[in-house]
Design a protein around this motif. Structure first.
Motif, mmCIF file in Angstrom:
data_model
loop_
_atom_site.group_PDB
_atom_site.id
_atom_site.type_symbol
_atom_site.label_atom_id
_atom_site.label_comp_id
_atom_site.label_asym_id
_atom_site.label_seq_id
_atom_site.Cartn_x
_atom_site.Cartn_y
_atom_site.Cartn_z
ATOM 1 N N ALA A 191 0.847 -1.199 0.000
ATOM 2 C CA ALA A 191 0.000 0.000 0.000
ATOM 3 C C ALA A 191 0.882 1.248 0.000
ATOM 4 C CB ALA A 191 -0.903 -0.004 1.227
ATOM 5 N N LEU A 192 0.305 2.361 -0.439
ATOM 6 C CA LEU A 192 1.073 3.598 -0.527
ATOM 7 C C LEU A 192 1.598 4.013 0.843
ATOM 8 C CD1 LEU A 192 -0.987 5.876 -2.947
ATOM 9 C CD2 LEU A 192 0.961 4.415 -3.475
ATOM 10 N N SER A 193 2.817 4.507 0.860
ATOM 11 C CA SER A 193 3.372 5.091 2.081
ATOM 12 C C SER A 193 2.906 6.538 2.183
ATOM 13 C CB SER A 193 4.895 5.040 2.049
ATOM 14 O OG SER A 193 5.401 5.850 0.991
ATOM 15 N N CYS A 194 2.988 7.103 3.364
ATOM 16 C CA CYS A 194 2.555 8.489 3.571
ATOM 17 C C CYS A 194 3.306 9.454 2.650
ATOM 18 C CB CYS A 194 2.772 8.902 5.025
ATOM 19 S SG CYS A 194 1.868 7.890 6.220
ATOM 20 N N GLU A 195 4.608 9.200 2.453
ATOM 21 C CA GLU A 195 5.447 10.122 1.703
ATOM 22 C C GLU A 195 5.040 10.231 0.236
ATOM 23 O OE1 GLU A 195 6.517 7.745 3.655
ATOM 24 O OE2 GLU A 195 7.328 8.898 5.346
ATOM 25 N N GLU A 196 4.356 9.219 -0.300
ATOM 26 C CA GLU A 196 4.015 9.267 -1.722
ATOM 27 C C GLU A 196 2.962 10.318 -2.026
ATOM 28 O OE1 GLU A 196 4.163 5.906 -4.269
ATOM 29 O OE2 GLU A 196 4.440 4.535 -2.588
ATOM 30 N N CYS A 197 2.226 10.744 -1.013
ATOM 31 C CA CYS A 197 1.265 11.839 -1.192
ATOM 32 C C CYS A 197 1.712 13.094 -0.450
ATOM 33 C CB CYS A 197 -0.123 11.415 -0.698
ATOM 34 S SG CYS A 197 -0.877 10.082 -1.658
ATOM 35 N N HIS A 198 2.242 12.898 0.759
ATOM 36 C CA HIS A 198 2.648 14.040 1.591
ATOM 37 C C HIS A 198 4.079 14.453 1.263
ATOM 38 C CE1 HIS A 198 -0.914 14.057 4.239
ATOM 39 N NE2 HIS A 198 -0.907 12.745 4.047
ATOM 40 N N SER A 199 4.297 14.905 0.037
ATOM 41 C CA SER A 199 5.611 15.367 -0.396
ATOM 42 C C SER A 199 5.418 16.287 -1.592
ATOM 43 C CB SER A 199 6.506 14.182 -0.784
ATOM 44 O OG SER A 199 5.922 13.444 -1.853
ATOM 45 N N LEU A 200 6.440 17.074 -1.882
ATOM 46 C CA LEU A 200 6.368 17.948 -3.056
ATOM 47 C C LEU A 200 6.142 17.104 -4.297
ATOM 48 C CD1 LEU A 200 9.281 20.446 -2.287
ATOM 49 C CD2 LEU A 200 6.820 20.860 -2.081
ATOM 50 N N ASN A 201 5.218 17.544 -5.168
ATOM 51 C CA ASN A 201 4.886 16.805 -6.391
ATOM 52 C C ASN A 201 4.424 15.381 -6.074
ATOM 53 O OD1 ASN A 201 5.716 19.023 -8.075
ATOM 54 N ND2 ASN A 201 7.835 18.400 -7.716
ATOM 55 N N GLY A 202 3.700 15.220 -4.953
ATOM 56 C CA GLY A 202 3.167 13.909 -4.593
ATOM 57 C C GLY A 202 2.062 13.469 -5.528
ATOM 58 N N ARG A 203 1.538 12.296 -5.293
ATOM 59 C CA ARG A 203 0.557 11.711 -6.205
ATOM 60 C C ARG A 203 -0.705 12.550 -6.358
ATOM 61 N NH1 ARG A 203 0.164 5.497 -7.087
ATOM 62 N NH2 ARG A 203 2.338 4.833 -6.877
#
Length: 254
Positions: A191-203
């Motif tokens: 499953a997606l990690s937090c960083e894949e959305c909560h980051s610059l240019n995230g998903r």
């Protein structure tokens, strides 16, 4: 149980985190260009195969692009899709959204949801600015495209069958179609990690109406935060200095 991610489900669909990629095992068709259909070799229809063993060209259907392990696109979705009808006017100067994902951040029924966006190039009626109805196959009829490979005849026959008016002029327009992704749930450790959305240019960078910690910034709030940090630092320095002075004076009094 008790994980912070579980609190996201009021605004984020379960599929968003648990389907990180689709077409993980088998390739999926991502682009279909009808405008290249009709080419022949030695007067006969033919097909080319690509790296996945799928047709990248077919005389009957045109050109294709296939992909594996595709990252979904994300939209606010309340479970409804609106579709373009054959009678609906289109704007051929830009890609035609053949269906529209219904939902927004202010709709309590909407969740951020993963989609496959299938792109293509399809025939349309230039005079009426409408998508074309096609007569592709029916025995050996001369108006069927897969018989005569004549777009004009195939579109005219499709219009007649559907009761629409054909202007006599056709072209090809870029199109998009949205498929909600529900199948191919990955094992929980993928499953997606937090960083894949909560980051610059995230998903979720292209999803409107959200504030994402780690991805978005509010300049005014940043300034207030830095003022608080610097103010605290100054206060600590002053406090330390005063304690130092007080201790020093106390020692002298002894």
């Amino acid at each position: 149980e008790g994980h912070k991610a579980n609190a996201h489900t009021d605004r984020v669909a379960c599929q968003t985190c648990h389907i990180p990629y689709f077409a993980r095992m088998l390739p999926t068709k991502m682009y279909w260009d009808w405008s290249t259909a009709g080419e022949k070799k030695d007067g006969k229809p033919y097909a080319d195969h690509g790296p996945f063993g799928k047709h990248t060209y077919n005389t009957k259907k045109g050109s294709f692009i296939w992909e594996k392990n595709v990252e979904p696109s994300y939209f606010w979705f309340n479970g409804s899709l609106d579709y373009v009808l054959l009678s609906d006017p289109i704007d051929p100067s830009q890609p035609v959204e053949l269906n529209h994902v219904v939902g927004n951040s202010k709709d309590n029924r909407s969740r951020i949801y993963p989609f496959k966006v299938h792109r293509g190039k399809q025939p349309y009626d230039v005079g009426n600015n409408t998508m074309a109805a096609l007569h592709l196959f029916s025995g050996k009829e001369p108006t069927a495209y897969w018989g005569a490979y004549d777009w004009d005849k195939a579109i005219a026959a499709g219009a007649e069958f559907t009761g629409l008016t054909y202007s006599g002029k056709y072209g090809f327009v870029e199109t998009r179609y949205h498929f909600p992704i529900t199948h191919m749930v990955a094992p929980k450790d993928q499953a997606l990690s937090c960083e894949e959305c909560h980051s610059l240019n995230g998903r979720l960078a292209d999803v409107a109406g959200i504030y994402m910690p780690g991805m978005h910034r509010i300049p005014g709030l940043d300034i207030v935060g830095w003022i608080v940090v610097l103010g605290s630092l100054v206060a600590v320095i002053i406090h330390g200095f005063l304690r130092y002075v007080h201790k020093r004076n106390g020692n002298r009094g002894r």
